[in-house]
Design a protein around this motif. Structure first.
Motif, PDB file in Angstrom:
ATOM      1  N   ASP A  80     -15.766  17.770   1.222  1.00 39.24           N
ATOM      2  CA  ASP A  80     -15.320  16.590   0.490  1.00 39.24           C
ATOM      3  C   ASP A  80     -15.523  15.328   1.324  1.00 39.24           C
ATOM      4  O   ASP A  80     -16.006  14.307   0.824  1.00 39.24           O
ATOM      5  N   PHE A  88     -19.301  14.403   1.459  1.00 37.69           N
ATOM      6  CA  PHE A  88     -19.811  13.761   0.249  1.00 37.69           C
ATOM      7  C   PHE A  88     -19.290  12.334   0.097  1.00 37.69           C
ATOM      8  O   PHE A  88     -20.010  11.451  -0.383  1.00 37.69           O
ATOM      9  N   LYS A  89     -18.058  12.084   0.523  1.00 38.48           N
ATOM     10  CA  LYS A  89     -17.523  10.721   0.459  1.00 38.48           C
ATOM     11  C   LYS A  89     -18.260   9.802   1.443  1.00 38.48           C
ATOM     12  O   LYS A  89     -18.530   8.632   1.135  1.00 38.48           O
ATOM     13  N   MET A  93     -21.358  10.258   2.478  1.00 40.00           N
ATOM     14  CA  MET A  93     -22.677  10.058   1.885  1.00 40.00           C
ATOM     15  C   MET A  93     -22.628   8.969   0.817  1.00 40.00           C
ATOM     16  O   MET A  93     -23.518   8.112   0.733  1.00 40.00           O
ATOM     17  N   GLU A  94     -21.575   9.003   0.005  1.00 37.07           N
ATOM     18  CA  GLU A  94     -21.432   8.009  -1.058  1.00 37.07           C
ATOM     19  C   GLU A  94     -21.300   6.603  -0.485  1.00 37.07           C
ATOM     20  O   GLU A  94     -21.784   5.630  -1.081  1.00 37.07           O
ATOM     21  N   GLU A  95     -20.643   6.470   0.661  1.00 34.32           N
ATOM     22  CA  GLU A  95     -20.531   5.157   1.301  1.00 34.32           C
ATOM     23  C   GLU A  95     -21.913   4.585   1.601  1.00 34.32           C
ATOM     24  O   GLU A  95     -22.155   3.392   1.422  1.00 34.32           O
ATOM     25  N   TRP A  96     -22.836   5.448   2.047  1.00 30.50           N
ATOM     26  CA  TRP A  96     -24.200   4.997   2.339  1.00 30.50           C
ATOM     27  C   TRP A  96     -25.013   4.793   1.062  1.00 30.50           C
ATOM     28  O   TRP A  96     -25.734   3.792   0.922  1.00 30.50           O
ATOM     29  N   THR A  97     -24.933   5.721   0.123  1.00 33.02           N
ATOM     30  CA  THR A  97     -25.780   5.624  -1.072  1.00 33.02           C
ATOM     31  C   THR A  97     -25.350   4.501  -2.008  1.00 33.02           C
ATOM     32  O   THR A  97     -26.180   3.905  -2.701  1.00 33.02           O
ATOM     33  N   SER A  98     -24.057   4.197  -2.047  1.00 34.78           N
ATOM     34  CA  SER A  98     -23.567   3.165  -2.960  1.00 34.78           C
ATOM     35  C   SER A  98     -23.832   1.753  -2.459  1.00 34.78           C
ATOM     36  O   SER A  98     -23.776   0.797  -3.240  1.00 34.78           O
ATOM     37  N   LYS A  99     -24.153   1.617  -1.151  1.00 28.82           N
ATOM     38  CA  LYS A  99     -24.296   0.281  -0.578  1.00 28.82           C
ATOM     39  C   LYS A  99     -25.664   0.015   0.055  1.00 28.82           C
ATOM     40  O   LYS A  99     -25.982  -1.131   0.380  1.00 28.82           O
ATOM     41  N   LYS A 124     -30.649   7.716   0.648  1.00 29.80           N
ATOM     42  CA  LYS A 124     -30.385   8.795  -0.308  1.00 29.80           C
ATOM     43  C   LYS A 124     -30.177  10.104   0.452  1.00 29.80           C
ATOM     44  O   LYS A 124     -30.590  10.232   1.602  1.00 29.80           O
ATOM     45  N   THR A 153     -19.044   8.851   8.411  1.00 25.43           N
ATOM     46  CA  THR A 153     -19.947   7.741   8.081  1.00 25.43           C
ATOM     47  C   THR A 153     -20.642   7.237   9.337  1.00 25.43           C
ATOM     48  O   THR A 153     -21.838   6.936   9.330  1.00 25.43           O
TER      49      THR A 153
END
Length: 383
Positions: free
Chosen positions: A121, A124-125, A127-133, A137, A185
């Motif tokens: 978990d 993935f969070k 990863m989302e910090e990098w992919t969302s900003k 990928k 991160t």
């Protein structure tokens, strides 16, 4: 007291991320479990700079929370040419391997079975910090040659370590059992190829270092590295900077901003992290197809300083600047290169004696040994 070139002062006897760090998120780097034996350290050169590292059982070398593969380090000091000519490197591939970007802006990963549900978990969070900003990928591995394996190191701490850049099949991130999103991160930043912000050559213009407060053996974590390639200007808010209390031995700050402000633990990407990453990993950088054109690309010029991501033409070929070398993209007059030029070619082995004409694959590229005992980059391997 401010200090420079700290890496020459003492040996690294604590290879962990420091303690006594506070933040509004209540997340902090922690030291590794107590009662660990002092690791045996060896001296190696990284891009011409002497560092002291711990040799791991798997053949990797650890410096703080950064892991190097053997080809990224050398036993003897070599002249690191930051403005080398495209196309050729020394006969020993490792001398110029340095740090590589990920192809297609994509970190390919494998989740090891040792990971807990919480570690997954957290991963993935982060990863989302990098992919969302940013343009970064992530893709779970199918048959890719280059990937990073994410593992549980079993330590009961909010700590982790990561290999530097794309390391072919040897890349990894080792997570502690209680590793948080901010730490993860940060480690992904290392996987992208970034060192610590406080190691940048211009850091003394922005922060003061207090070596008298640093844990014994950890002072090299605050050395100045003239080869740092972190994107953009110095950023005291970067996810890649230590806090004011990382590696403190007495609860006193080891680093402060010039105005005396404390640097808190960072848990999210800064505006500088986002802008710098998007510059080094630009949108639309697919690493192939219609984006790989020689049209409008200037010829390489000796003596000119190039940045990561810059493209040049040289002797009829298109090259892109990586963190440590030039990567061949294609022949300028070739519209449709072979799908995979590396099929059937063995991986480079530093213990093998090669002869002119021999070909090897190395970290996603094909190389051929020339008669002058120098390897020539023949282009990217296909997936």
């Amino acid at each position: 007291m401010k200090t420079k070139n700290l890496f020459n002062l003492v040996k690294v006897t604590t290879l962990s991320l420091g303690l006594f760090i506070t933040s509004c998120t209540n997340e902090s780097f922690e030291e590794s479990p107590e009662n660990l034996e002092t690791p045996q350290l060896v001296e190696k050169y990284f891009k011409g700079t002497l560092i002291e590292v711990e040799e791991l059982e798997n053949g990797m070398f650890k410096w703080g929370d950064v892991e190097f593969n053997p080809e990224q380090l050398q036993d003897e000091k070599t002249i690191y040419d930051s403005n080398q000519t495209p196309g050729e490197i020394d006969a020993k591939l490792g001398l110029a391997s340095g740090v590589r970007k990920w192809r297609d802006n994509t970190i390919v990963y494998v989740l090891d079975r040792s990971l807990t549900s919480n570690q997954r978990d957290v991963t993935f969070k982060a990863m989302e910090e990098w992919t969302s900003k940013t343009n970064i990928k992530f893709k779970e591995r199918t048959n890719e040659r280059s990937y990073v394996t994410i593992l549980n190191n079993g330590d009961q701490c909010n700590c982790a370590s990561a290999s530097l850049g794309d390391n072919g099949s040897r890349g990894r991130i080792n997570m502690g059992v209680r590793t948080g999103v901010g730490v993860m991160t940060h480690e992904i930043g290392h996987t992208l190829g970034y060192l610590h912000e406080q190691n940048r050559s211009d850091r003394d213009q922005f922060v003061d270092i207090f070596p008298e407060n640093i844990q014994n053996g950890a002072i090299s974590q605050f050395r100045v590295d003239n080869n740092s390639v972190n994107p953009g200007p110095f950023d005291v808010r970067s996810i890649m900077i230590y806090s004011s209390f990382t590696f403190s031995k007495n609860r006193q700050p080891v680093m402060l901003e010039k105005n005396g402000d404390r640097i808190p633990f960072r848990s999210v990407l800064s505006a500088g992290d986002i802008a710098g990453t998007n510059k080094l990993y630009p949108a639309g950088d697919g690493g192939g197809g219609d984006t790989d054109t020689c049209e409008g690309i200037d010829e390489w010029v000796s003596g000119r300083q190039y940045q990561v991501g810059d493209r040049v033409t040289y002797r009829g070929k298109l090259y892109e600047r990586d963190f440590s070398s030039w990567n061949l993209i294609k022949e300028c007059d070739t519209t449709n290169p072979p799908a995979d030029i590396c099929d059937g070619v063995a991986e480079y082995n530093r213990f093998t004696r090669y002869n002119p004409g021999d070909k090897v694959t190395y970290r996603g590229f094909l190389y051929e040994l020339q008669s002058n005992r120098r390897w020539s980059n023949q282009g990217r391997c296909g997936n």
